[in-house]
Design a protein around this motif. Structure first.
Motif, mmCIF file in Angstrom:
data_model
loop_
_atom_site.group_PDB
_atom_site.id
_atom_site.type_symbol
_atom_site.label_atom_id
_atom_site.label_comp_id
_atom_site.label_asym_id
_atom_site.label_seq_id
_atom_site.Cartn_x
_atom_site.Cartn_y
_atom_site.Cartn_z
ATOM 1 N N LEU A 262 -3.487 11.611 1.514
ATOM 2 C CA LEU A 262 -3.096 10.425 1.788
ATOM 3 C C LEU A 262 -3.773 10.047 3.379
ATOM 4 O O LEU A 262 -3.749 10.538 4.192
ATOM 5 N N CYS A 263 -4.626 8.800 3.104
ATOM 6 C CA CYS A 263 -5.561 8.468 3.991
ATOM 7 C C CYS A 263 -5.080 7.229 4.515
ATOM 8 O O CYS A 263 -4.785 6.485 3.950
ATOM 9 N N GLY A 264 -5.001 7.167 6.066
ATOM 10 C CA GLY A 264 -4.639 5.869 6.343
ATOM 11 C C GLY A 264 -4.711 5.927 8.150
ATOM 12 O O GLY A 264 -4.673 6.995 8.745
ATOM 13 N N ASP A 265 -4.990 4.869 8.682
ATOM 14 C CA ASP A 265 -5.092 5.058 10.123
ATOM 15 C C ASP A 265 -3.885 5.108 10.737
ATOM 16 O O ASP A 265 -2.747 5.214 10.211
ATOM 17 N N VAL A 266 -3.782 5.750 12.182
ATOM 18 C CA VAL A 266 -2.594 5.774 12.708
ATOM 19 C C VAL A 266 -1.504 4.817 13.019
ATOM 20 O O VAL A 266 -2.310 3.401 13.291
ATOM 21 N N GLY A 267 -0.520 4.897 12.834
ATOM 22 C CA GLY A 267 0.419 3.826 12.605
ATOM 23 C C GLY A 267 0.749 3.107 11.340
ATOM 24 O O GLY A 267 1.222 1.860 11.277
ATOM 25 N N PHE A 268 -0.091 3.431 10.283
ATOM 26 C CA PHE A 268 0.027 2.712 9.182
ATOM 27 C C PHE A 268 0.994 3.104 8.088
ATOM 28 O O PHE A 268 1.072 2.455 6.950
ATOM 29 N N LEU B 296 -1.355 -2.713 7.771
ATOM 30 C CA LEU B 296 -0.279 -2.306 8.853
ATOM 31 C C LEU B 296 0.958 -2.798 8.233
ATOM 32 O O LEU B 296 1.132 -3.910 7.898
ATOM 33 N N PRO B 297 2.187 -2.021 8.794
ATOM 34 C CA PRO B 297 3.563 -2.689 8.392
ATOM 35 C C PRO B 297 3.986 -3.680 9.294
ATOM 36 O O PRO B 297 3.088 -3.916 10.366
ATOM 37 N N PRO B 298 4.728 -4.468 8.865
ATOM 38 C CA PRO B 298 5.002 -5.815 9.597
ATOM 39 C C PRO B 298 5.358 -5.421 11.118
ATOM 40 O O PRO B 298 5.953 -4.462 11.458
ATOM 41 N N ASN B 299 4.930 -6.230 11.987
ATOM 42 C CA ASN B 299 5.153 -6.372 13.286
ATOM 43 C C ASN B 299 4.530 -5.074 14.198
ATOM 44 O O ASN B 299 4.869 -4.589 15.255
ATOM 45 N N ARG B 300 3.750 -4.393 13.453
ATOM 46 C CA ARG B 300 2.902 -3.140 13.830
ATOM 47 C C ARG B 300 1.667 -3.428 14.213
ATOM 48 O O ARG B 300 0.933 -4.026 13.700
ATOM 49 N N LYS B 301 1.099 -3.153 15.697
ATOM 50 C CA LYS B 301 0.080 -3.772 16.330
ATOM 51 C C LYS B 301 -0.974 -2.742 15.965
ATOM 52 O O LYS B 301 -0.884 -1.331 15.823
ATOM 53 N N LYS B 302 -2.175 -3.079 15.515
ATOM 54 C CA LYS B 302 -3.372 -1.843 15.389
ATOM 55 C C LYS B 302 -3.641 -1.162 16.596
ATOM 56 O O LYS B 302 -3.813 -1.793 17.738
ATOM 57 N N ILE B 303 -3.992 0.035 16.417
ATOM 58 C CA ILE B 303 -4.484 0.773 17.466
ATOM 59 C C ILE B 303 -6.086 0.938 17.480
ATOM 60 O O ILE B 303 -6.828 1.101 16.772
ATOM 61 N N ASP B 304 -6.406 0.372 18.544
ATOM 62 C CA ASP B 304 -7.944 0.239 18.938
ATOM 63 C C ASP B 304 -8.330 1.495 19.768
ATOM 64 O O ASP B 304 -7.789 1.836 20.870
ATOM 65 N N ASP C 212 0.967 -1.305 -0.046
ATOM 66 C CA ASP C 212 0.072 0.057 -0.023
ATOM 67 C C ASP C 212 0.998 1.293 0.201
ATOM 68 O O ASP C 212 0.430 2.393 -0.621
ATOM 69 N N GLN C 213 2.040 1.310 0.682
ATOM 70 C CA GLN C 213 2.863 2.569 0.788
ATOM 71 C C GLN C 213 3.501 2.471 -0.501
ATOM 72 O O GLN C 213 3.497 3.963 -1.094
ATOM 73 N N ILE C 214 3.878 1.511 -1.031
ATOM 74 C CA ILE C 214 4.675 1.581 -2.477
ATOM 75 C C ILE C 214 3.643 2.121 -3.541
ATOM 76 O O ILE C 214 3.984 3.200 -4.276
ATOM 77 N N ILE D 191 -3.885 3.880 2.592
ATOM 78 C CA ILE D 191 -2.876 2.751 3.096
ATOM 79 C C ILE D 191 -3.762 2.247 4.017
ATOM 80 O O ILE D 191 -4.354 2.606 5.137
ATOM 81 N N ASP D 192 -4.057 0.731 3.544
ATOM 82 C CA ASP D 192 -5.235 -0.055 4.363
ATOM 83 C C ASP D 192 -4.382 -1.369 4.983
ATOM 84 O O ASP D 192 -5.214 -2.034 5.386
#
Length: 207
Positions: free
Chosen positions: A28-34, A181-189, A6-8, A178-179
């Motif tokens: 550029l739209c994407g959740d926090v940490g994406f 998460l990068p590897p090893n990144r936990k989603k923020i709830d 998605d980043q690429i 950007i839909d």
């Protein structure tokens, strides 16, 4: 740094827009940490590689410092001159930054709404990056609107306002999403609860 697909994709879309004769207006739209900041940094690198200055506008002082530290670390091997402007910068240093900016010695400047002041003059501003545009006031948005007529603008947001979404629907604003998460990144709830339910929610979230 290994970007997600998605980043690429978002980076390629933004770079294509930057290369068009018409000034770019892109969301550029994407959740926090994406990873929106990483994409923004790649766009900034393209701009400074073409001898253009970059300004990153943040709604808060803390966010400006976070972005400054991130950009410094990411561009450490590039040799870019990166400066930050907020209420913690002494008057004497602020004057020096303004002089360097006008002379073209500053490649990337990061700051709060202070950057919208007319006392900040650029030698060759090519890209304006706006983090969370919806958090700026009406007066600031009007100044941003004026700047959009002559330079490329990249807006970053996790929660676009209705007006921004309307511009997308009418085709006046391009969007990349950007839909994943990068590897090893936990989603923020995020939870919205009544005050008397806080203790119950804490107990639910407690491991």
């Amino acid at each position: 740094y290994e970007a997600t697909p998605d980043q690429i994709k978002a980076t390629e879309e933004i770079k294509r827009e930057m290369e068009k004769p018409k000034p770019m207006d892109h969301l550029l739209c994407g959740d926090v940490g994406f990873g929106k900041t990483e994409v923004a940094m790649r766009a900034a690198f393209k701009a400074i590689s073409n001898n253009k200055q970059v300004a990153l506008l943040c709604p808060t002082t803390i966010l400006s410092m976070q972005h400054y530290q991130t950009f410094i670390k990411r561009f450490e091997n590039v040799g870019a001159n990166i400066r930050v402007v907020n209420r913690f910068v002494p008057t004497k240093e602020m004057s020096q930054i303004k002089k360097e900016l006008a002379d073209g010695q500053v490649d990337i400047i990061i700051g709060t709404h202070k950057l919208l002041n007319k006392s900040f003059q650029y030698k060759s501003l090519g890209l304006l990056i706006i983090d969370e545009e919806q958090r700026f006031g009406v007066e600031h948005k009007e100044k941003i609107k004026e700047m959009k007529n002559t330079i490329d603008v990249l807006s970053l947001s996790a929660t676009p306002i209705p007006r921004t979404l309307a511009l997308i629907l009418y085709g006046d604003l391009d969007i990349s999403i950007i839909d994943e998460l990068p590897p090893n990144r936990k989603k923020i709830d995020t939870f919205a609860v009544r005050k008397n339910m806080e203790e119950r929610v804490i107990n639910i979230l407690r491991p």
